[in-house]
Design a protein around this motif. Structure first.
Motif, PDB file in Angstrom:
ATOM      1  N   ALA A   1      -0.139   9.339  -6.364  1.00 45.78           N
ATOM      2  CA  ALA A   1       0.365   8.448  -5.323  1.00 45.78           C
ATOM      3  C   ALA A   1      -0.704   8.142  -4.273  1.00 45.78           C
ATOM      4  N   THR A   2      -1.498   9.128  -3.922  1.00 39.95           N
ATOM      5  CA  THR A   2      -2.565   8.896  -2.938  1.00 39.95           C
ATOM      6  C   THR A   2      -3.572   7.884  -3.462  1.00 39.95           C
ATOM      7  N   TRP A   3      -3.966   8.036  -4.700  1.00 45.71           N
ATOM      8  CA  TRP A   3      -4.879   7.094  -5.365  1.00 45.71           C
ATOM      9  C   TRP A   3      -4.305   5.689  -5.366  1.00 45.71           C
ATOM     10  N   ALA A   4      -3.014   5.556  -5.687  1.00 44.23           N
ATOM     11  CA  ALA A   4      -2.374   4.247  -5.698  1.00 44.23           C
ATOM     12  C   ALA A   4      -2.352   3.631  -4.309  1.00 44.23           C
ATOM     13  N   ARG A   5      -2.044   4.440  -3.325  1.00 44.04           N
ATOM     14  CA  ARG A   5      -2.007   3.943  -1.943  1.00 44.04           C
ATOM     15  C   ARG A   5      -3.389   3.461  -1.500  1.00 44.04           C
ATOM     16  N   ASP A   6      -4.424   4.204  -1.875  1.00 46.32           N
ATOM     17  CA  ASP A   6      -5.781   3.852  -1.458  1.00 46.32           C
ATOM     18  C   ASP A   6      -6.240   2.527  -2.079  1.00 46.32           C
ATOM     19  N   GLY A   7      -5.769   2.224  -3.292  1.00 45.75           N
ATOM     20  CA  GLY A   7      -6.215   1.005  -3.972  1.00 45.75           C
ATOM     21  C   GLY A   7      -5.296  -0.181  -3.818  1.00 45.75           C
ATOM     22  N   ALA A   8      -4.211  -0.016  -3.094  1.00 41.13           N
ATOM     23  CA  ALA A   8      -3.155  -1.027  -3.056  1.00 41.13           C
ATOM     24  C   ALA A   8      -3.574  -2.336  -2.401  1.00 41.13           C
ATOM     25  N   GLU A   9      -4.559  -2.298  -1.527  1.00 37.71           N
ATOM     26  CA  GLU A   9      -4.950  -3.517  -0.819  1.00 37.71           C
ATOM     27  C   GLU A   9      -5.387  -4.625  -1.776  1.00 37.71           C
ATOM     28  N   HIS A  10      -5.959  -4.235  -2.912  1.00 33.39           N
ATOM     29  CA  HIS A  10      -6.534  -5.223  -3.822  1.00 33.39           C
ATOM     30  C   HIS A  10      -5.814  -5.307  -5.162  1.00 33.39           C
ATOM     31  N   ALA A  11      -4.697  -4.622  -5.324  1.00 36.69           N
ATOM     32  CA  ALA A  11      -4.030  -4.554  -6.627  1.00 36.69           C
ATOM     33  C   ALA A  11      -2.565  -4.947  -6.528  1.00 36.69           C
ATOM     34  N   GLY A  12      -2.035  -5.404  -7.638  1.00 34.54           N
ATOM     35  CA  GLY A  12      -0.621  -5.741  -7.701  1.00 34.54           C
ATOM     36  C   GLY A  12       0.205  -4.709  -8.433  1.00 34.54           C
ATOM     37  N   CYS A  13      -0.465  -3.796  -9.145  1.00 34.55           N
ATOM     38  CA  CYS A  13       0.242  -2.777  -9.927  1.00 34.55           C
ATOM     39  C   CYS A  13      -0.630  -1.540 -10.005  1.00 34.55           C
ATOM     40  N   ALA A  14       0.004  -0.364  -9.996  1.00 37.27           N
ATOM     41  CA  ALA A  14      -0.709   0.899 -10.140  1.00 37.27           C
ATOM     42  C   ALA A  14      -0.050   1.724 -11.235  1.00 37.27           C
ATOM     43  N   PHE A  15      -0.816   2.027 -12.282  1.00 37.92           N
ATOM     44  CA  PHE A  15      -0.335   2.868 -13.373  1.00 37.92           C
ATOM     45  C   PHE A  15      -0.711   4.314 -13.070  1.00 37.92           C
TER      46      PHE A  15
END
Length: 248
Positions: free
Chosen positions: A17-31
């Motif tokens: 979840a931390t990884w997803a939160r950190d990359g969310a600014e530039h992504a539409g989906c996090a696997f």
């Protein structure tokens, strides 16, 4: 399926979840994930850890999926979870958890590690279309949108045929690790009416556009998904591509 059409691809033992939160600014989906669900894949994951690979090995994998998805409920990305399982029962349970969170369940037919393949997961299930289709049907009937992560250059496997099979079984997306065979993305696009996410070597404008030119609906970033400069460059390339497509 998601906007912007950039996904963060799962990294075993790292994509939480931390990884997803950190990359969310530039992504539409996090696997998130991958996570091993059943006894066979969890034993394989422990053997991988024994030789210094990173793996998620929580005591209760279903509770882990639930907690991780809950932790990104406020993050503006489409949540998804990459799972490994040899049993449809475990796949169904995980799919129900994903459905509760509005998340995509991604079936891992991709891992090529010997331990996971010997357990009957990863590439082993990719080579068995009937068994793969059974997992897709199970997850879809449990209410979760289903993606299948696949790998090119597997001997005896035609990814176009795989795409057709999982499309018929109820999948919504296919996540293609193209390896060094980027043109295979076009074969998958032509074979089925799935949302096609292209992966492998996506680092910036040139690599993202190559996959989009082959017809991919989106691209995903794996190892550099923790690098904001890479994510920004990929996001800009993808946004530019689809803006041009709309204006044509």
């Amino acid at each position: 399926m998601f906007q912007p059409r950039v996904a963060l691809a799962s990294l075993s033992g790292e994509a939480d979840a931390t990884w997803a939160r950190d990359g969310a600014e530039h992504a539409g989906c996090a696997f998130l994930g991958g996570i091993s669900l059943d006894d066979a894949t969890r034993a394989a994951a422990r053997r991988l850890v024994d030789r210094d690979r990173s793996e998620f090995l929580p005591d209760d994998p279903m509770a882990f999926v639930d907690r991780q998805l809950a932790a990104i409920r406020d993050v503006p990305v489409r949540p998804a979870f990459n799972v490994r399982s040899t049993t449809t029962e475990a796949t169904e349970r995980a799919a129900r958890v994903c459905a509760d969170h509005g998340a995509i369940l991604e079936l891992n037919a991709h891992c090529r590690q010997d331990e996971m393949c010997a357990a009957g997961a990863g590439e082993t299930i990719l080579r068995d279309p009937d068994r793969l289709a059974a997992h897709v049907r199970t997850a879809s009937r449990a209410g979760a949108p289903v993606s299948v992560k696949v790998r090119a250059e597997v001997d005896g496997v035609d990814l176009g045929s795989v795409a057709e099979t999982i499309d018929t079984a109820g999948a919504s997306a296919i996540h293609v690790d193209a390896m060094d065979s980027e043109a295979v993305v076009a074969d998958v696009v032509d074979a089925a009416s799935l949302f096609v996410i292209a992966n492998n070597g996506v680092r910036g404008r040139a690599t993202a556009r190559e996959y989009l030119e082959f017809g991919a609906d989106a691209v995903s970033v794996g190892r550099p998904s923790d690098d904001p400069d890479v994510l920004r460059a990929v996001r800009e390339a993808v946004d530019d591509w689809f803006t041009q497509e709309v204006s044509r």
